[in-house]
Design an enzyme around this catalytic site. Sequence first.
Site, short mmCIF file in Angstrom:
data_model
loop_
_atom_site.label_atom_id
_atom_site.label_comp_id
_atom_site.label_asym_id
_atom_site.label_seq_id
_atom_site.Cartn_x
_atom_site.Cartn_y
_atom_site.Cartn_z
N TRP A 32 0.91 -1.15 0.00
CA TRP A 32 0.00 0.00 0.00
C TRP A 32 0.94 1.19 0.00
O TRP A 32 1.64 1.45 0.98
CB TRP A 32 -0.87 -0.08 1.26
CG TRP A 32 -1.59 1.16 1.65
CD1 TRP A 32 -1.13 2.16 2.47
CD2 TRP A 32 -2.92 1.54 1.30
NE1 TRP A 32 -2.08 3.11 2.64
CE2 TRP A 32 -3.19 2.78 1.94
CE3 TRP A 32 -3.92 0.96 0.51
CZ2 TRP A 32 -4.42 3.43 1.80
CZ3 TRP A 32 -5.13 1.61 0.39
CH2 TRP A 32 -5.37 2.82 1.03
N GLY A 51 5.91 -0.85 7.39
CA GLY A 51 6.26 0.22 8.31
C GLY A 51 6.98 1.35 7.60
O GLY A 51 6.89 1.48 6.37
N LYS A 58 -21.76 10.14 12.36
CA LYS A 58 -21.39 8.74 12.64
C LYS A 58 -22.62 8.00 13.16
O LYS A 58 -22.90 6.89 12.76
CB LYS A 58 -20.28 8.74 13.68
CG LYS A 58 -19.12 7.87 13.50
CD LYS A 58 -18.10 8.15 12.45
CE LYS A 58 -18.53 8.54 11.10
NZ LYS A 58 -17.50 9.01 10.23
N LYS A 72 -18.19 3.25 0.20
CA LYS A 72 -16.96 3.77 0.79
C LYS A 72 -16.40 4.92 -0.04
O LYS A 72 -15.89 5.89 0.48
CB LYS A 72 -15.92 2.64 0.90
CG LYS A 72 -14.64 3.06 1.60
CD LYS A 72 -14.87 3.32 3.09
CE LYS A 72 -13.66 3.88 3.79
NZ LYS A 72 -14.02 4.58 5.03
C1 F6R Z 1 -18.73 9.10 6.67
C2 F6R Z 1 -17.89 9.03 5.50
C3 F6R Z 1 -18.18 9.94 4.36
C4 F6R Z 1 -16.90 10.39 3.68
C5 F6R Z 1 -17.21 11.20 2.41
C6 F6R Z 1 -15.97 11.77 1.76
O1 F6R Z 1 -18.31 8.24 7.67
O2 F6R Z 1 -16.99 8.24 5.44
O3 F6R Z 1 -18.95 11.02 4.76
O4 F6R Z 1 -16.17 11.17 4.58
O5 F6R Z 1 -17.88 10.37 1.48
O6 F6R Z 1 -15.08 10.76 1.45
P1 F6R Z 1 -13.55 11.08 1.14
O7 F6R Z 1 -12.92 11.55 2.40
O8 F6R Z 1 -13.00 9.77 0.65
O9 F6R Z 1 -13.53 12.14 0.08
#
Ligand code: F6R
Length: 591
Positions: free
Chosen positions: A71, A98, A468, A586
Amino acid sequence: MCGIVGYFGFRRADQVIISALKRLEYRGYDSWGVAVKHGNGLEIIKMVGAIGDVENYSLAEGSIGIGHTRWATHGKPSEINAHPHKDCNNKIAVVHNGIISNFQSLREELERKGHKFSSETDTEVIPHLIEEEYRGDLIEAVMKAVEKLKGSFAIVVMHAEKEELVAVRYKSPLIIGVGDGEWFIASDVPAVLDYTNRVIYLEDGDILRIGNDGFKIWNNGKEVERRVETVPWSIEDAEKGGYEHFMLKEIHEIPRVVEDTLFEYLSEGIDLDVSFSAGISEIVFVACGTSYHASLIGKYLIEKLTGIPVRVEFASEFIYNPPPMGRTLVIAITQSGETADTLEAMRMAKKLGAKVVAIVNVLGSTATRIADNILYTRAGPEISVAATKSFIAQLVVLYLLALKLSKMPGSEIEKLVDELRIMPELVRKILEREEEIEQIAEEIAKYEDIMYIGRGIGVAIAMEGALKMKEISYIHAEAYPAGELKHGPFALLGRETPVIALLVSDETYEIMLNNIKEVKARESPVIALADEEDREVEKYVDFVIRLPKTNPLYTAITYSVALQLLAYYTAKKRGCEIDKPRNLAKSVTVE
Ligand code: F6R
């Protein structure tokens, strides 16, 4: 985060290693590689992307080998940067998890001695250092080489002419899988569970050698015994490290994530290049969801510590009405680096002439290609849809950025940096007392509406706490500045609407206590978050979540971890599917 595998036995090492690496896929990776000993040589493959079917690969026959899923941290995802890395003579191969924090100076020293490097990684210094020390005894060379390394690492080393594997654990996990006449080394238990459930958890400073006569472990120069344990979990359980959900596992990773992110940017002082801020007159944050809440905290910190004016825009709205971009610095915050609205806002800001900095967790993501400058968070892959550890890592970068931009006297900055360094310890204390939060969650799980209130820095923390709660427990949760309640939301209060009040020990404390009394007068049950030395608040509220005393500025970390746990246990009590909440993804790659 990266995955490590080593094999010493009687089977075909390539097949064992690739299948074991596939068991670590859930951790996320962007490239991978395997090395197998064949005769007195090493055969190595390295690939970018997913592994796919094990049967697609066939290296030379051999029963000693190492493998790695990467990663990316130092250097983009590419075959060259993928592990294993080798020395100049292609005899020593190393896989590493690490960070080697002093790799730059080691590399320069090795280059002066004639070593040629091919990758951008910190890892590549390790095989070259071992080569420098090698006089025919691999374990001795590894022991001498690791003395020079600073940072956190788990490594596995092989030599083309040696029937052995050598491994070291230092602040990065490593286990041995003990089979019958065969041994496995791995960063994580799931990698070995197809072959054995008998494992040894190596301890910090352990150096391991596996050879035809079995294995030995040394620590501090002395041979040590480590207990063989039987893992009672299935592979699926093991991926979650024994936690019931990825979300809980990721919350428990927060102390480590804070350490790693601090490590990245703190040496003697704050090692963060802010040349992008030269001549700016204002900062505009663009972000979505949790990253938007991190931006609100960033605004609070930067305005308080630097006096630079800051605006925060929802990325999805920014494109309709972009503000004029004179000497504006735009900071995009995005865990995934792939959120469509944030990317669009970044592109528009660049078109309008702004300088764009991205705070990103995923190396090589689209945001990193658009941005002029990148500040990485070191949260590692986050699997649960709800952002937890990545949010805290964003906050750590924002604290460092605000402190770096600050014109406060050096001694005050140093004091704040020292207080930031102990945050991992404070978060560990919260995690040790999570049962208390679980009990409170059981109380609030029966409600359908919850109100979160705060003042000052507490407002953004409350907003993130409410997000959350709603996204994983499906309870309707709203957040308000406490002073706004009487301008409308008071109408919602009553026995059926508990209020979560964030009481921060700063200039907002007294007025928040008054607000809590007003809420109690409307009969809402009140749960307060307060510092552990507070003896006043318990007189007015139903429950108190006591949190370690810290500088009020850092309550964004401590209170947020508590609110993440509260949401988690509330959702669990309600039987929700925590890691994959309904209707959510996600990475939101559509506008
Ligand atoms: C909530 C959550 C979402 C993300 C949002 C932005 O727990 O995970 O609200 O924060 O979809 O995502 P990123 O940070 O990947 O642009």
